[in-house]
Design a protein around this motif. Structure first.
Motif, short mmCIF file in Angstrom:
data_model
loop_
_atom_site.label_atom_id
_atom_site.label_comp_id
_atom_site.label_asym_id
_atom_site.label_seq_id
_atom_site.Cartn_x
_atom_site.Cartn_y
_atom_site.Cartn_z
N HIS A 166 31.03 -25.60 -71.69
CA HIS A 166 31.81 -25.39 -70.68
C HIS A 166 32.26 -26.88 -70.42
O HIS A 166 31.56 -27.76 -70.44
CB HIS A 166 30.79 -25.07 -69.31
CG HIS A 166 30.34 -23.70 -69.47
ND1 HIS A 166 29.63 -23.09 -70.26
CD2 HIS A 166 30.66 -22.91 -68.28
CE1 HIS A 166 29.39 -21.95 -69.94
NE2 HIS A 166 29.97 -21.78 -68.92
N PRO B 15 35.80 -29.31 -68.45
CA PRO B 15 37.27 -29.13 -67.69
C PRO B 15 38.26 -28.59 -68.04
O PRO B 15 38.45 -28.79 -69.43
CB PRO B 15 37.41 -30.52 -67.03
CG PRO B 15 35.53 -31.00 -67.19
CD PRO B 15 35.30 -30.45 -68.29
N ALA B 16 39.26 -27.70 -67.51
CA ALA B 16 40.43 -27.18 -68.26
C ALA B 16 41.33 -28.36 -68.74
O ALA B 16 41.92 -27.98 -69.66
CB ALA B 16 41.10 -26.70 -67.21
N THR B 17 41.13 -29.64 -68.37
CA THR B 17 41.90 -30.75 -69.05
C THR B 17 41.20 -31.28 -70.07
O THR B 17 41.73 -32.34 -70.63
CB THR B 17 42.51 -31.71 -67.77
OG1 THR B 17 41.10 -32.41 -67.04
CG2 THR B 17 42.96 -31.07 -66.56
N THR B 18 40.22 -31.06 -70.38
CA THR B 18 39.47 -31.85 -71.59
C THR B 18 39.52 -31.00 -72.79
O THR B 18 39.12 -29.75 -72.79
CB THR B 18 37.87 -32.03 -71.27
OG1 THR B 18 37.90 -32.69 -69.98
CG2 THR B 18 37.20 -32.62 -72.21
N LYS C 97 26.41 -34.20 -62.48
CA LYS C 97 27.18 -34.31 -63.58
C LYS C 97 26.58 -33.65 -64.74
O LYS C 97 25.64 -33.09 -64.70
CB LYS C 97 27.21 -35.72 -64.04
CG LYS C 97 28.12 -36.59 -62.76
CD LYS C 97 28.24 -37.74 -63.25
CE LYS C 97 28.71 -38.97 -62.12
NZ LYS C 97 29.88 -38.41 -61.68
N TYR D 133 31.40 -34.77 -67.13
CA TYR D 133 32.13 -34.31 -66.14
C TYR D 133 31.51 -34.00 -64.92
O TYR D 133 30.23 -33.72 -65.18
CB TYR D 133 33.11 -33.33 -66.64
CG TYR D 133 32.35 -32.12 -67.18
CD1 TYR D 133 31.92 -31.09 -66.17
CD2 TYR D 133 31.68 -31.93 -68.45
CE1 TYR D 133 31.44 -30.00 -66.62
CE2 TYR D 133 31.02 -30.98 -68.92
CZ TYR D 133 31.26 -29.87 -67.87
OH TYR D 133 30.34 -28.80 -68.38
N ASN D 134 32.16 -33.80 -63.56
CA ASN D 134 31.54 -33.27 -62.55
C ASN D 134 31.14 -31.71 -62.91
O ASN D 134 32.12 -31.03 -63.25
CB ASN D 134 32.54 -33.23 -61.23
CG ASN D 134 32.62 -34.72 -60.98
OD1 ASN D 134 31.54 -35.71 -61.37
ND2 ASN D 134 33.80 -35.29 -60.62
N SER D 135 29.81 -31.34 -62.66
CA SER D 135 29.52 -30.16 -63.05
C SER D 135 30.45 -28.71 -62.59
O SER D 135 30.60 -27.81 -63.22
CB SER D 135 28.00 -29.91 -62.69
OG SER D 135 27.21 -30.74 -63.26
N GLU E 149 33.48 -28.64 -62.18
CA GLU E 149 34.69 -28.63 -62.81
C GLU E 149 34.60 -27.89 -64.10
O GLU E 149 35.75 -27.47 -64.94
CB GLU E 149 35.34 -30.01 -63.34
CG GLU E 149 35.58 -30.78 -62.02
CD GLU E 149 35.90 -32.13 -62.03
OE1 GLU E 149 36.27 -32.48 -63.31
OE2 GLU E 149 36.21 -32.94 -61.23
N GLY E 150 33.49 -27.49 -64.73
CA GLY E 150 33.16 -27.02 -66.06
C GLY E 150 33.54 -25.35 -66.19
O GLY E 150 33.12 -24.66 -65.29
N LYS E 151 34.25 -25.06 -67.07
CA LYS E 151 34.65 -23.93 -67.72
C LYS E 151 34.31 -23.16 -68.90
O LYS E 151 34.56 -24.26 -69.71
CB LYS E 151 36.29 -23.53 -67.26
CG LYS E 151 36.74 -23.80 -65.55
CD LYS E 151 35.93 -22.71 -64.69
CE LYS E 151 36.52 -23.06 -63.24
NZ LYS E 151 36.03 -22.50 -62.07
#
Length: 208
Positions: free
Chosen positions: A3, A5-8, A37, A84-86, A88-90
């Motif tokens: 999981h 973030p979309a930008t990672t 996090k 990342y901040n949790s 934000e994960g996808k």
């Protein structure tokens, strides 16, 4: 599957250019120094380098050492620690998972120094105390988690074999049905105490 973030983007090995393999991730619980996090850990399993079996170590006395600015990003060559901040994960649906999913069931304990793998608490050293002091002379280092030595990450039967070092330094494919993370050493993960300013990870390896 990881999981993120979309930008990672999924990390790529700086040595061979192949996509790194996803090993595990931890969402740090309430009460932990990094609560809110998530840490995702990747390593390349498609190439091998004599200098890259384990994360590069600092020189000198490691206990209380100051980690120089830039070191914690520059040493990530054939591995990656993504924080990342949790929220934000996808799920990264496009990632083809190679390691068999296994949940780690965390059990609260009142013994922070107990042996074994753990999230939070205090490190249980195999060889000796190597707890780092600061990062860039401005941020304390916090203990994040410990993974007990000799841990095996089981892989799917059709997953590519991990590349290792053979006789004479020639690359060879391991036949074991699992991947090794940093030679299966005991792993100690530390993080900066800078909030969202810089969430950087320092990994120390030890083996008996």
């Amino acid at each position: 599957k990881p999981h993120l973030p979309a930008t990672t983007e999924l990390p790529v090995c700086k040595l061979c250019g192949e996509q790194q393999s996803f090993f595990f991730q931890v969402e740090f619980p309430e009460g932990h120094a990094w609560s809110g996090k998530t840490l995702a850990v990747f390593q390349c399993t498609r190439c091998v380098d004599r200098e890259g079996f384990i994360p590069k170590m600092l020189e000198g006395e490691l206990q209380g050492i100051d980690i120089p600015s830039g070191f914690l990003t520059e040493y990530q060559t054939n591995f990656a620690f993504l924080v990342y901040n949790s929220g934000e994960g996808k799920i990264v649906a496009s990632y083809e998972d190679v390691i068999v999913f296994k949940p780690w069931r965390l059990i609260p304990t009142s013994t922070p120094g107990r042996a074994g793998s753990k999230v939070g608490g205090r490190p249980r050293w195999i060889l000796g105390n190597e707890f780092p002091g600061t990062y860039d002379n401005r941020a304390k280092m916090r203990f994040l988690l410990q993974l007990e030595w000799d841990y095996e990450f089981a892989i799917h039967k059709d997953a590519p074999k991990q590349v290792s070092m053979g006789i004479g330094g020639k690359p060879r494919l391991c036949e074991q049905p699992f991947y090794r993370l940093f030679l299966q050493n005991g792993l100690y993960f530390f993080g900066t105490d800078l909030g969202d300013e810089e969430t950087l990870v320092y990994c120390i390896t030890q083996i008996d």
